[in-house]
Enzyme design. Structure first.
Site, PDB file in Angstrom:
ATOM      1  N   PRO A  68      75.734 -33.007  -7.446  1.00 40.22           N
ATOM      2  CA  PRO A  68      75.795 -31.115  -7.779  1.00 40.22           C
ATOM      3  C   PRO A  68      76.798 -30.942  -6.889  1.00 40.22           C
ATOM      4  CG  PRO A  68      73.584 -33.285  -7.105  1.00 40.22           C
ATOM      5  CD  PRO A  68      74.698 -33.951  -7.415  1.00 40.22           C
ATOM      6  N   GLY A  69      76.476 -29.809  -6.794  1.00 43.98           N
ATOM      7  CA  GLY A  69      77.911 -29.367  -6.088  1.00 43.98           C
ATOM      8  C   GLY A  69      79.438 -29.629  -6.066  1.00 43.98           C
ATOM      9  N   GLU A 288      83.148 -49.624  15.193  1.00 47.00           N
ATOM     10  CA  GLU A 288      84.084 -48.456  15.144  1.00 47.00           C
ATOM     11  C   GLU A 288      84.749 -48.771  16.737  1.00 47.00           C
ATOM     12  OE1 GLU A 288      85.444 -46.887  12.252  1.00 47.00           O
ATOM     13  OE2 GLU A 288      84.733 -48.968  11.668  1.00 47.00           O
TER      14      GLU A 288
HETATM   15  P1  ADP Z   1      76.961 -27.518  -9.571  1.00 46.53           P
HETATM   16  O1  ADP Z   1      76.905 -26.245 -10.487  1.00 46.53           O
HETATM   17  O2  ADP Z   1      77.688 -28.528  -9.581  1.00 46.53           O
HETATM   18  O3  ADP Z   1      75.991 -27.854  -8.687  1.00 46.53           O
HETATM   19  P2  ADP Z   1      78.101 -25.368  -8.044  1.00 46.53           P
HETATM   20  O4  ADP Z   1      79.542 -24.456  -8.975  1.00 46.53           O
HETATM   21  O5  ADP Z   1      76.524 -24.659  -8.404  1.00 46.53           O
HETATM   22  O6  ADP Z   1      77.892 -26.305  -7.995  1.00 46.53           O
HETATM   23  O7  ADP Z   1      78.799 -24.723  -6.587  1.00 46.53           O
HETATM   24  C1  ADP Z   1      78.348 -24.165  -5.089  1.00 46.53           C
HETATM   25  C2  ADP Z   1      79.575 -23.234  -4.953  1.00 46.53           C
HETATM   26  O8  ADP Z   1      80.247 -24.783  -4.158  1.00 46.53           O
HETATM   27  C3  ADP Z   1      80.159 -22.073  -5.697  1.00 46.53           C
HETATM   28  O9  ADP Z   1      80.108 -21.128  -6.038  1.00 46.53           O
HETATM   29  C4  ADP Z   1      81.408 -22.725  -5.039  1.00 46.53           C
HETATM   30  O10 ADP Z   1      81.343 -21.869  -3.497  1.00 46.53           O
HETATM   31  C5  ADP Z   1      81.934 -23.667  -4.418  1.00 46.53           C
HETATM   32  N1  ADP Z   1      82.665 -25.150  -5.748  1.00 46.53           N
HETATM   33  C6  ADP Z   1      81.843 -26.047  -5.859  1.00 46.53           C
HETATM   34  N2  ADP Z   1      82.818 -26.590  -6.830  1.00 46.53           N
HETATM   35  C7  ADP Z   1      84.723 -25.909  -6.171  1.00 46.53           C
HETATM   36  C8  ADP Z   1      85.462 -25.979  -6.788  1.00 46.53           C
HETATM   37  N3  ADP Z   1      86.074 -27.321  -7.708  1.00 46.53           N
HETATM   38  N4  ADP Z   1      86.519 -24.827  -6.529  1.00 46.53           N
HETATM   39  C9  ADP Z   1      86.186 -23.751  -5.426  1.00 46.53           C
HETATM   40  N5  ADP Z   1      84.226 -23.723  -5.289  1.00 46.53           N
HETATM   41  C10 ADP Z   1      83.874 -24.653  -5.421  1.00 46.53           C
END
Ligand code: ADP
Length: 465
Positions: A68-69, A288
């Site tokens: 995720p993320g 640490e």
């Molecule tokens: P996922 O779908 O993989 O869970 P998201 O695309 O929803 O992740 O990411 C959430 C937010 O995090 C995005 O809207 C963006 O603001 C930020 N983010 C995540 N990955 C990147 C990236 N590689 N470059 C820039 N921003 C990112």
């Protein structure tokens, strides 16, 4: 946004269409070579005819795999944005409904809308929620889900190879998907999006900093290096929190310090999601704290960036960041005395374990740093730095190896005694650091320095040899 939107004959408002999606590849950072694969997907839209003429099959679905993320949703939007096509999205968890037939009918309308407004990207978030191998879930919930999955398969097949509606789905568990989903013509292309590395994190921070009033001298590398294991979503959040910090102080620019503080807050959030027993936290903290306390005694090692016991990706234990030391050490610029100091610092966790837990209960928490000490001691001896000189060539002579090891052992013992001495003299300081580490998980440079000034008994160590 310049979308090539074909007018729908049907006037019904599309439910799943996301309007105003204006994401470009330049908004997604740290992708490296993955970007090329995504650019190709854009070409399926923009040069579809060319692919078809050459007999190249356009995939029906693309699976973005990763935690995720990391930016899977963002990427799917960027594909739509770059191609200038409509973006339809749904989270697969929304398919999973209690009422029989609802999931399947949602899938049907989703694809109907996408087709009426083609060309379009259909994005299905958390595909595994509905795409788990059939038969694994028993009872009526399972039946409902199977009906939804079947409808999804039918819908995917409806577009096979035509390139006007391309489905992109995200999942963290490609391994548990129903085999029917990943058959050719369906989700037959997988793209893995890993967590960003050091450079990737720096690039992501910079992308999010574009729209913020950043100070000119912001050290993005420093922030990137202390956010090991974090993903894009967390890094984006750091920029937001830093901006709030700036506003609260009534300043007009975001500084490196704002970012570092925000990173700590983000990290604490991350930590709350991991569970460790208090006793384990304490043990890691002692480990640490010992390194940090030993390090402040030595000129080349004194520059401590922060002390942390947070678990990070690929590194179960925390660590003390000795900024200067690392640079000099890598460049082979450590003096003879500094090398001994380095060994002392690396042995401090082992010494602390003995002092705090006693010989009987030694753990292996310090195994890694003890290993560093061991190899540094050999470097010391073989580099001709000890009283007894051995050249590297001696290393190959069997009866010398024993002597070299003995000399290295002597160095290790001497440094170990120094480490114990330092820790014994700084028990109050150790307790204070351990206490704060267990509570807060990380100490900034300033917080650490304050504790040293308050409780420390730091005296410049005389050269030992
Ligand atoms: P996922 O779908 O993989 O869970 P998201 O695309 O929803 O992740 O990411 C959430 C937010 O995090 C995005 O809207 C963006 O603001 C930020 N983010 C995540 N990955 C990147 C990236 N590689 N470059 C820039 N921003 C990112």
């Amino acid at each position: 946004s310049g979308a090539r939107v074909r007018r729908a004959h049907n006037k019904r408002l599309p439910q799943y269409l996301e309007r105003g999606v204006d994401v470009k590849f330049s908004d997604v950072a740290g992708l490296g070579k993955i970007r090329l694969e995504l650019e190709e997907i854009v070409k399926f839209f923009t040069h579809g005819e060319m692919y078809r003429r050459r007999g190249v099959k356009i995939p029906g679905g693309i699976l973005l795999c990763g935690p995720p993320g990391v930016g899977k949703t963002l990427l799917a939007k960027a594909v739509a944005g770059e191609a200038g096509v409509n973006f339809f999205s749904i989270s697969a968890s929304q398919f999973v409904e209690i009422y029989v037939g609802v999931g399947a009918s949602r899938v049907r309308s989703l694809y109907q809308e996408a087709r009426e407004n083609a060309p379009s990207v259909v994005f299905i978030d958390e595909l595994d929620a509905v795409g788990r191998e059939r038969g694994l879930i028993k009872g009526s919930g399972g039946q409902e889900r199977d009906a939804t999955l079947n409808q999804l398969l039918v819908s995917l097949d409806g577009f096979e190879g035509r390139g006007e509606v391309i489905t992109i789905a995200s999942t963290n568990r490609p391994d548990i998907l129903d085999p029917a989903l990943v058959r050719p013509g369906r989700f037959d292309r997988k793209i893995y999006i890993p967590k960003p590395g050091l450079i990737g994190r720096m690039e992501i921070l910079k992308v999010h900093a574009r729209k913020k009033p950043m100070a000119e001298d912001v050290d993005y590398m420093a922030v990137a290096s202390m956010t090991d294991g974090m993903v894009g979503a967390e890094l984006a959040n750091i920029i937001e929190v830093a901006a709030i910090n700036m506003m609260r102080d009534g300043r007009t620019e975001i500084t490196t310090d704002d970012l570092l503080q925000a990173a700590q807050i983000e990290e604490r959030g991350m930590l709350d999601r991991k569970d460790r027993s208090t006793e384990t936290w304490k043990q890691v903290a002692i480990n640490e704290a010992a390194m940090a306390v030993a390090a402040v005694n030595f000129p080349d090692l004194r520059n401590i960036e922060f002390v942390t016991i947070s678990p990070r990706a690929g590194r179960e234990l925390g660590y003390v960041r000795l900024k200067m030391d690392h640079l000099k050490f890598r460049e082979g610029m450590l003096s003879r005395q500094s090398l001994l100091d380095h060994i002392t610092v690396q042995l401090a966790p082992r010494a602390a374990d003995e002092l705090w837990y006693g010989e009987g209960q030694l753990s292996t928490i310090w195994a890694e740093t003890a290993d560093n000490a061991r190899s540094a001691a050999r470097t010391y001896v073989l580099g001709g730095l000890s009283e007894k000189h051995y050249g590297v060539s001696d290393f190959w002579v069997a009866d010398r190896i024993n002597e070299i090891d003995l000399e290295a052992l002597r160095i290790l013992n001497m440094c170990y005694d120094r480490a114990k001495e330092i820790l014994n003299e700084n028990r109050k300081l150790m307790d204070a650091i351990v206490d704060q580490l267990v509570n807060k998980k990380s100490l900034t440079k300033q917080e650490f320095t304050n504790l040293v000034e308050l409780h420390g008994s730091i005296k410049p160590m005389p050269p030992s040899i």
